[in-house]
Motif scaffolding. Structure first.
Motif, PDB file in Angstrom:
ATOM      1  N   GLU A   1      -4.833   2.353  12.351  1.00  0.00           N
ATOM      2  CA  GLU A   1      -4.417   1.551  13.499  1.00  0.00           C
ATOM      3  C   GLU A   1      -5.313   1.805  14.711  1.00  0.00           C
ATOM      4  O   GLU A   1      -5.625   0.884  15.470  1.00  0.00           O
ATOM      5  N   LYS A   2      -5.743   3.045  14.909  1.00  0.00           N
ATOM      6  CA  LYS A   2      -6.648   3.358  16.016  1.00  0.00           C
ATOM      7  C   LYS A   2      -8.014   2.690  15.800  1.00  0.00           C
ATOM      8  O   LYS A   2      -8.615   2.177  16.741  1.00  0.00           O
ATOM      9  N   LEU A   3      -8.498   2.718  14.575  1.00  0.00           N
ATOM     10  CA  LEU A   3      -9.766   2.059  14.276  1.00  0.00           C
ATOM     11  C   LEU A   3      -9.649   0.551  14.470  1.00  0.00           C
ATOM     12  O   LEU A   3     -10.563  -0.093  14.987  1.00  0.00           O
TER      13      LEU A   3
ATOM     14  N   VAL B   1       0.229   9.341   8.514  1.00  0.00           N
ATOM     15  CA  VAL B   1      -0.990   9.852   9.152  1.00  0.00           C
ATOM     16  C   VAL B   1      -2.162   8.906   8.904  1.00  0.00           C
ATOM     17  O   VAL B   1      -2.921   8.579   9.827  1.00  0.00           O
ATOM     18  N   GLU B   2      -2.306   8.449   7.666  1.00  0.00           N
ATOM     19  CA  GLU B   2      -3.374   7.511   7.338  1.00  0.00           C
ATOM     20  C   GLU B   2      -3.215   6.212   8.128  1.00  0.00           C
ATOM     21  O   GLU B   2      -4.194   5.664   8.658  1.00  0.00           O
ATOM     22  N   ARG B   3      -1.997   5.744   8.224  1.00  0.00           N
ATOM     23  CA  ARG B   3      -1.763   4.494   8.948  1.00  0.00           C
ATOM     24  C   ARG B   3      -2.111   4.638  10.430  1.00  0.00           C
ATOM     25  O   ARG B   3      -2.667   3.720  11.034  1.00  0.00           O
ATOM     26  N   LYS B   4      -1.802   5.760  11.019  1.00  0.00           N
ATOM     27  CA  LYS B   4      -2.094   5.970  12.433  1.00  0.00           C
ATOM     28  C   LYS B   4      -3.593   5.947  12.693  1.00  0.00           C
ATOM     29  O   LYS B   4      -4.068   5.356  13.673  1.00  0.00           O
TER      30      LYS B   4
ATOM     31  N   PHE C   1       0.832  -1.190   0.000  1.00  0.00           N
ATOM     32  CA  PHE C   1       0.000   0.000   0.000  1.00  0.00           C
ATOM     33  C   PHE C   1       0.875   1.251   0.000  1.00  0.00           C
ATOM     34  O   PHE C   1       1.998   1.230   0.512  1.00  0.00           O
ATOM     35  N   SER C   2       0.322   2.318  -0.525  1.00  0.00           N
ATOM     36  CA  SER C   2       1.050   3.589  -0.545  1.00  0.00           C
ATOM     37  C   SER C   2       0.469   4.563   0.472  1.00  0.00           C
ATOM     38  O   SER C   2       0.389   5.759   0.223  1.00  0.00           O
ATOM     39  N   THR C   3       0.018   4.060   1.623  1.00  0.00           N
ATOM     40  CA  THR C   3      -0.527   4.930   2.652  1.00  0.00           C
ATOM     41  C   THR C   3       0.591   5.723   3.313  1.00  0.00           C
ATOM     42  O   THR C   3       1.728   5.271   3.418  1.00  0.00           O
ATOM     43  N   ASN C   4       0.228   6.918   3.792  1.00  0.00           N
ATOM     44  CA  ASN C   4       1.214   7.742   4.482  1.00  0.00           C
ATOM     45  C   ASN C   4       1.112   7.516   5.987  1.00  0.00           C
ATOM     46  O   ASN C   4       0.168   6.886   6.471  1.00  0.00           O
TER      47      ASN C   4
END
Length: 322
Positions: free
Chosen positions: A302-304, A296-299, A291-294
C-alpha cells in the motif's frame, strides 16, 4: 557538463508496436504492446528467441505485469532474469526509465525487477529491453513415471533438463539445443529409464508446454510451496486436476470446488507456501483474485502504491476498491 546530461531520456525508446534488435549484443527492445508471437517471429529471423512461456497472443507488457512465467525458467530464467530495462508511466503519466541494455546497469533500487508481477498497480509499461538467446535447433520431450525425486537426481548431471513438469500420472522433461547437443541427449537419456523420448521442433515444444502448463475453469488456483512438497499438496487436494513445476514448487490446479478452497489455503500455509485463487464469472471477462498476503505485506504494498500512484488512477490493489 551539466547534471542533466546524465539523465535518462524522457521519451520512449521505441514507438508503439515497434522493436529494435541488437543481434551482436543479444538484446532487444520492444514496445509494450508488441505481441509475444510477433517478437518471437522477428527474433527467429536473426536466429534468436526470447525463452519465456506465456500466451503468444498476449502483449509482452502484460506478460511482464502478470509475471507470466512457466517451466522454461529452469533453463533460461524468468522475467526478472531476462528483463534488462523498462520504461513505464506512473499514476500521473510521468515516464520513468530504469535499467538499460547491459546486465549490470542499476545503482540503487532496481525498478526493472519491481515492475515484474505488479499487475499494473504501480505503472503501465511503455517499452522493455530483454536479453535474448540463440534459438535452439530442436527439442526433446522425455516422459517418466511421476517421481518427485527424479529432477533432483538429474540436476547435477549433464542430463539436466531445460524444463520439467510433474503431474499425478507422469513427469515431463524438456531438452533443447543445437543438433550436437540433441544427439548427445538421445544417446544418453535412455540410461534414465524413461517411458518415452520424442524429438520435435521448437514450435512443437512451445505448444507442448502451453498444453501442459495451464489451468482452466470457473475456479482455478496457483500455489507456491517448497518443491518437495508438491505431491503432499496434491494429496491434500484429493484431485487429479493439477500440474506442478518440481524445480520451483509452483502448482496450477483446476476443477476446484468451493469446499476445497479453505482446505487449499490451510494446506499451502501448513507447507510454508502461499496460494492465489482465481474465480471467473460467466458475465465478467476479468477473474476475481484472492491473495493470501499477510497484513505486513499488504502495508508495504500500500505504501508503494501511494508513492507511484498517489491519485489512485492505475489498477487498484486487489483488496481495495476505488
Amino acid at each position: 557538463m551539466t547534471a542533466t546530461a546524465f539523465r535518462t531520456p524522457r521519451t520512449p525508446l521505441v514507438a508503439p508496436g515497434a522493436m529494435e534488435l541488437h543481434a551482436s549484443d543479444m538484446t532487444a527492445t520492444f514496445a509494450g504492446n508488441v505481441k509475444l508471437e510477433t517478437a518471437q517471429a522477428r527474433l527467429a529471423e536473426i536466429g534468436q528467441w526470447l525463452p519465456i512461456d506465456g500466451d503468444p497472443h498476449s502483449s509482452v507488457d502484460q506478460l511482464v505485469l502478470q509475471n507470466s512465467t512457466g517451466p522454461l525458467r529452469l533453463g533460461y530464467g524468468a522475467w526478472r532474469d531476462l528483463l534488462l530495462g523498462v520504461q513505464f508511466t506512473n499514476g500521473r503519466g510521468e515516464l520513468i526509465s530504469a535499467g538499460g541494455r547491459t546486465v549490470k546497469n542499476v545503482a540503487g533500487y532496481d525498478l526493472t525487477k519491481f515492475i515484474v508481477g505488479s499487475a499494473g498497480m504501480f505503472g503501465n509499461i511503455v517499452s522493455l529491453t530483454v536479453r535474448t538467446y540463440k534459438r535452439p535447433e530442436a527439442a526433446l520431450l522425455v516422459t517418466h513415471a511421476p517421481d518427485i525425486h527424479l529432477l533432483g537426481r538429474l540436476m547435477p548431471t549433464a542430463l539436466r533438463p531445460q524444463w520439467a513438469l510433474l503431474g499425478s500420472e507422469q513427469a515431463h522433461f524438456g531438452y533443447l539445443g543445437d543438433r550436437r547437443t540433441i544427439d548427445y541427449y538421445l544417446a544418453n537419456l535412455p540410461q534414465t529409464e524413461p517411458e518415452s523420448i520424442v524429438e520435435h521442433s521448437i514450435d512443437e515444444d512451445i505448444a507442448t508446454r502451453a498444453r501442459l502448463w495451464r489451468a482452466e475453469g470457473e475456479t482455478t488456483f496457483r500455489a507456491s510451496v517448497p518443491p518437495m512438497q508438491i505431491a503432499e499438496l496434491a494429496a491434500d487436494l484429493d484431485c487429479q486436476s493439477w500440474i506442478g513445476d518440481p524445480a520451483f514448487g509452483a502448482v496450477l490446479g483446476w476443477n476446484l470446488t468451493d469446499d476445497r478452497i479453505a482446505l487449499l489455503h490451510e494446506s499451502a500455509a501448513a507447507l510454508g507456501g502461499s496460494i492465489r485463487i482465481l474465480k471467473r464469472a460467466a458475465d465478467s471477462p476479468q477473474p476475481t483474485v484472492e491473495f493470501s498476503t499477510n497484513p505486513v505485506e499488504r502495508k508495504i504494498i500500500e505504501k508503494l502504491k501511494l508513492a507511484f500512484d498517489p491519485d489512485n488512477k492505475l489498477t487498484p490493489l486487489p483488496w481495495q476498491t476505488r
